[in-house]
Design a protein around this motif. Structure first.
Motif, PDB file in Angstrom:
ATOM      1  N   ALA A  67    -143.543  71.649  19.308  1.00 48.79           N
ATOM      2  CA  ALA A  67    -142.755  72.774  19.920  1.00 48.79           C
ATOM      3  C   ALA A  67    -142.997  74.123  19.396  1.00 48.79           C
ATOM      4  CB  ALA A  67    -141.220  72.402  19.760  1.00 48.79           C
ATOM      5  N   LEU A  68    -143.223  74.484  18.160  1.00 52.08           N
ATOM      6  CA  LEU A  68    -143.707  75.633  17.698  1.00 52.08           C
ATOM      7  C   LEU A  68    -145.062  75.968  18.185  1.00 52.08           C
ATOM      8  CD1 LEU A  68    -142.611  75.522  13.834  1.00 52.08           C
ATOM      9  CD2 LEU A  68    -141.701  76.845  15.714  1.00 52.08           C
ATOM     10  N   ILE A  69    -145.979  74.905  18.333  1.00 51.04           N
ATOM     11  CA  ILE A  69    -147.345  75.058  18.909  1.00 51.04           C
ATOM     12  C   ILE A  69    -147.154  75.446  20.262  1.00 51.04           C
ATOM     13  CG2 ILE A  69    -149.308  74.035  19.619  1.00 51.04           C
ATOM     14  CD1 ILE A  69    -149.275  72.415  17.183  1.00 51.04           C
ATOM     15  N   SER A  70    -146.264  74.958  20.920  1.00 55.80           N
ATOM     16  CA  SER A  70    -146.175  75.430  22.527  1.00 55.80           C
ATOM     17  C   SER A  70    -145.556  76.878  22.551  1.00 55.80           C
ATOM     18  CB  SER A  70    -145.302  74.422  22.946  1.00 55.80           C
ATOM     19  OG  SER A  70    -144.840  74.652  24.560  1.00 55.80           O
ATOM     20  N   PHE A  71    -144.751  77.235  21.662  1.00 55.50           N
ATOM     21  CA  PHE A  71    -143.994  78.547  21.688  1.00 55.50           C
ATOM     22  C   PHE A  71    -145.184  79.512  21.346  1.00 55.50           C
ATOM     23  CE2 PHE A  71    -141.684  82.123  19.192  1.00 55.50           C
ATOM     24  CZ  PHE A  71    -140.982  82.572  20.260  1.00 55.50           C
ATOM     25  N   THR A  72    -145.916  79.360  20.136  1.00 53.07           N
ATOM     26  CA  THR A  72    -147.000  80.100  19.784  1.00 53.07           C
ATOM     27  C   THR A  72    -148.136  80.484  20.806  1.00 53.07           C
ATOM     28  OG1 THR A  72    -146.636  79.161  17.562  1.00 53.07           O
ATOM     29  CG2 THR A  72    -148.699  80.589  17.891  1.00 53.07           C
ATOM     30  N   ARG A  73    -148.285  79.528  21.572  1.00 53.09           N
ATOM     31  CA  ARG A  73    -149.382  79.678  22.660  1.00 53.09           C
ATOM     32  C   ARG A  73    -148.704  80.428  23.845  1.00 53.09           C
ATOM     33  NH1 ARG A  73    -153.747  79.359  20.852  1.00 53.09           N
ATOM     34  NH2 ARG A  73    -152.451  80.453  19.201  1.00 53.09           N
ATOM     35  N   TYR A  74    -147.421  80.295  23.834  1.00 57.60           N
ATOM     36  CA  TYR A  74    -146.764  81.153  25.000  1.00 57.60           C
ATOM     37  C   TYR A  74    -146.979  82.519  24.547  1.00 57.60           C
ATOM     38  CZ  TYR A  74    -143.053  83.690  27.453  1.00 57.60           C
ATOM     39  OH  TYR A  74    -142.474  84.752  28.244  1.00 57.60           O
ATOM     40  N   LEU A  75    -146.605  83.001  23.398  1.00 56.02           N
ATOM     41  CA  LEU A  75    -146.615  84.093  22.909  1.00 56.02           C
ATOM     42  C   LEU A  75    -148.042  84.781  22.921  1.00 56.02           C
ATOM     43  CD1 LEU A  75    -144.447  84.137  19.622  1.00 56.02           C
ATOM     44  CD2 LEU A  75    -143.969  85.052  21.830  1.00 56.02           C
ATOM     45  N   ALA A  76    -148.919  83.728  22.630  1.00 56.66           N
ATOM     46  CA  ALA A  76    -150.367  84.362  22.702  1.00 56.66           C
ATOM     47  C   ALA A  76    -150.743  84.751  24.144  1.00 56.66           C
ATOM     48  CB  ALA A  76    -151.358  83.392  22.360  1.00 56.66           C
TER      49      ALA A  76
ATOM     50  N   PHE B 107    -137.974  68.815  23.103  1.00 55.82           N
ATOM     51  CA  PHE B 107    -138.455  68.419  24.320  1.00 55.82           C
ATOM     52  C   PHE B 107    -138.273  69.629  25.395  1.00 55.82           C
ATOM     53  CE2 PHE B 107    -138.768  65.586  28.342  1.00 55.82           C
ATOM     54  CZ  PHE B 107    -140.204  65.829  28.308  1.00 55.82           C
ATOM     55  N   GLY B 108    -137.215  70.433  25.258  1.00 50.41           N
ATOM     56  CA  GLY B 108    -136.707  71.353  25.920  1.00 50.41           C
ATOM     57  C   GLY B 108    -137.457  72.630  25.516  1.00 50.41           C
ATOM     58  N   VAL B 109    -137.888  72.801  24.408  1.00 50.26           N
ATOM     59  CA  VAL B 109    -138.596  74.066  24.091  1.00 50.26           C
ATOM     60  C   VAL B 109    -140.152  73.756  24.655  1.00 50.26           C
ATOM     61  CG1 VAL B 109    -139.723  75.091  22.067  1.00 50.26           C
ATOM     62  CG2 VAL B 109    -137.387  74.512  22.031  1.00 50.26           C
ATOM     63  N   VAL B 110    -140.648  72.878  24.601  1.00 47.45           N
ATOM     64  CA  VAL B 110    -142.072  72.372  25.284  1.00 47.45           C
ATOM     65  C   VAL B 110    -142.010  72.445  26.512  1.00 47.45           C
ATOM     66  CG1 VAL B 110    -143.626  70.464  25.418  1.00 47.45           C
ATOM     67  CG2 VAL B 110    -142.813  70.834  23.272  1.00 47.45           C
ATOM     68  N   ILE B 111    -140.984  71.861  27.422  1.00 44.54           N
ATOM     69  CA  ILE B 111    -141.015  72.013  28.807  1.00 44.54           C
ATOM     70  C   ILE B 111    -140.961  73.510  29.114  1.00 44.54           C
ATOM     71  CG2 ILE B 111    -139.535  71.582  30.780  1.00 44.54           C
ATOM     72  CD1 ILE B 111    -141.113  69.087  30.024  1.00 44.54           C
ATOM     73  N   THR B 112    -139.993  74.323  28.579  1.00 40.60           N
ATOM     74  CA  THR B 112    -139.819  75.507  29.043  1.00 40.60           C
ATOM     75  C   THR B 112    -141.091  76.375  28.753  1.00 40.60           C
ATOM     76  OG1 THR B 112    -137.628  75.506  28.589  1.00 40.60           O
ATOM     77  CG2 THR B 112    -138.355  77.637  28.505  1.00 40.60           C
ATOM     78  N   ASN B 113    -141.584  76.274  27.400  1.00 41.91           N
ATOM     79  CA  ASN B 113    -142.871  77.074  27.301  1.00 41.91           C
ATOM     80  C   ASN B 113    -144.084  76.782  27.997  1.00 41.91           C
ATOM     81  OD1 ASN B 113    -142.225  78.901  24.944  1.00 41.91           O
ATOM     82  ND2 ASN B 113    -141.542  77.183  24.183  1.00 41.91           N
ATOM     83  N   SER B 114    -144.249  75.474  28.463  1.00 40.02           N
ATOM     84  CA  SER B 114    -145.154  74.963  29.011  1.00 40.02           C
ATOM     85  C   SER B 114    -144.984  75.315  30.632  1.00 40.02           C
ATOM     86  CB  SER B 114    -145.317  73.268  29.339  1.00 40.02           C
ATOM     87  OG  SER B 114    -145.539  72.810  28.088  1.00 40.02           O
ATOM     88  N   VAL B 115    -143.994  75.531  31.099  1.00 43.39           N
ATOM     89  CA  VAL B 115    -143.737  75.987  32.489  1.00 43.39           C
ATOM     90  C   VAL B 115    -144.086  77.480  32.556  1.00 43.39           C
ATOM     91  CG1 VAL B 115    -141.942  76.828  34.160  1.00 43.39           C
ATOM     92  CG2 VAL B 115    -142.066  74.381  33.273  1.00 43.39           C
ATOM     93  N   LEU B 116    -143.799  78.388  31.643  1.00 43.81           N
ATOM     94  CA  LEU B 116    -144.121  79.773  31.603  1.00 43.81           C
ATOM     95  C   LEU B 116    -145.727  80.066  31.340  1.00 43.81           C
ATOM     96  CD1 LEU B 116    -141.150  80.773  28.929  1.00 43.81           C
ATOM     97  CD2 LEU B 116    -141.303  81.328  31.667  1.00 43.81           C
ATOM     98  N   ILE B 117    -146.193  79.150  30.380  1.00 44.77           N
ATOM     99  CA  ILE B 117    -147.534  79.256  30.106  1.00 44.77           C
ATOM    100  C   ILE B 117    -148.318  79.096  31.596  1.00 44.77           C
ATOM    101  CG2 ILE B 117    -149.515  78.411  29.125  1.00 44.77           C
ATOM    102  CD1 ILE B 117    -147.770  77.921  26.572  1.00 44.77           C
TER     103      ILE B 117
END
Length: 320
Positions: free
Chosen positions: A115-124, A204-214
């Motif tokens: 989840a943190l990796i997903s969030f970090t990738r979104y910030l990037a 899972f919610g964090v990963v889904i949200t960030n994946s959609v945004l990315i």
């Protein structure tokens, strides 16, 4: 089925029965994961530590993820022996609890780190210049320490009360994390399993949200003319790789784990032994699927260090 027939043929112990394939299949499966996962994670850890590129937030998460997988895989021989003996734990009750603790530490450490990796990738992707100019190593260390501390603390009661998780059956086999009969233990276990389910939902919610945004950002961003289609495809694959790990490894387990827990702890009462055995079979399969993450995580690292990094380099240049 009459009450008398039910009493003779469907005792509480039979509620824990599973198909015979479980022992052979699980023994073979965990042996495969051990043979493949041990060298794969050792190699990944060596590459991560000896990499000439500087330490970054994402690398901190990946090192922690690899260490978690390595600890988990190292203890597979105990579980292989358990299934080889058809569900008979010959080691101490503490070792049983230690294995169970590592199982859940690895599972939820992986869930939260991904989840943190997903969030970090979104910030990037959303703020490439800011992220490139500010290496958030302190945040990486702090969040990693928080995740490890949290998962270990939740596992401490299991280690302290290790004798609660070994139970003798009529056949004199010692079951590890099976055949709970004491009502007080059942009441203690239910809140823990509910918290586990909640932890998965949050991750899972964090990963889904960030994946959609990315994926949305990668699809609509028109400022990158130099970026090749090949690099964009690799970036998409990285995002999808995290989703695949969640969907293949963790989603099936958590979908069946809650009803299985309610059945095993007898909060959901059912006199249908065939149904309970089927739920137990599905639960065992989902456990095997969840363990696949220990060999999928190193593969994820390849996506994080090749295609996505190249894509971000070009994205950062285009924003300057």
């Amino acid at each position: 089925m009459s009450t008398s027939k039910y009493s003779r043929n469907c005792s509480e112990e039979h509620f824990y029965d599973t198909s015979e394939f479980r022992y052979t299949a699980s023994c073979v499966f965990y042996s495969f994961l051990f043979i493949v996962g041990l060298p794969l994670n050792i190699a990944s850890l060596c590459v991560l530590i000896r990499s000439r590129k500087g330490l970054t937030e994402i690398k901190i998460y990946m090192i922690s993820l690899t260490v978690s997988d390595l600890l988990f895989v190292t203890f597979f021989p105990f579980w292989i022996d358990y299934f080889y003996r058809e569900g008979n734990w010959i080691f101490s009750s503490f070792m049983c609890s230690l294995w169970g603790s590592l199982y859940y530490i690895n599972t939820y450490t992986t869930i939260f780190l991904l989840a943190l990796i997903s969030f970090t990738r979104y910030l990037a992707v959303s703020k490439p210049v800011k992220v490139a100019q500010s290496r958030q190593n302190a945040r990486g260390f702090a969040l990693t320490a928080l995740i490890w501390t949290t998962t270990i603390c939740f596992s401490l009661p299991t280690l302290i009360n290790h004798k609660d998780h070994i139970n003798k059956t009529n056949g004199s086999n010692a079951k590890c994390f099976e055949n709970y009969r004491d009502k007080d233990i059942k009441r203690k276990l239910l809140p823990i399993h509910l918290l586990m389910f909640l932890g998965f939902i949050v991750g899972f919610g964090v990963v889904i949200t960030n994946s959609v945004l990315i994926l949305r950002r990668l699809s609509i961003d028109r400022r990158i003319f130099r970026s090749s289609q090949k690099l964009k495809i690799r970036a998409f694959r990285m995002v999808l790789a995290v989703l695949v790990i969640y969907i293949v490894c963790f989603l099936p387990y958590h979908m069946v784990h809650l009803p299985w827990t309610l059945l095993v702890l007898n909060f959901w009462e059912s006199e249908d032994c065939t149904f309970r055995k089927s739920v137990n079979d599905v639960h065992q399969v989902s456990l095997c699927l969840m363990c696949i993450n220990c060999i999928l995580d190193p593969i994820l690292y390849c996506f994080l260090t090749t295609g996505f990094r190249q894509y971000l380099e070009e994205l950062t240049e285009s924003w300057k």
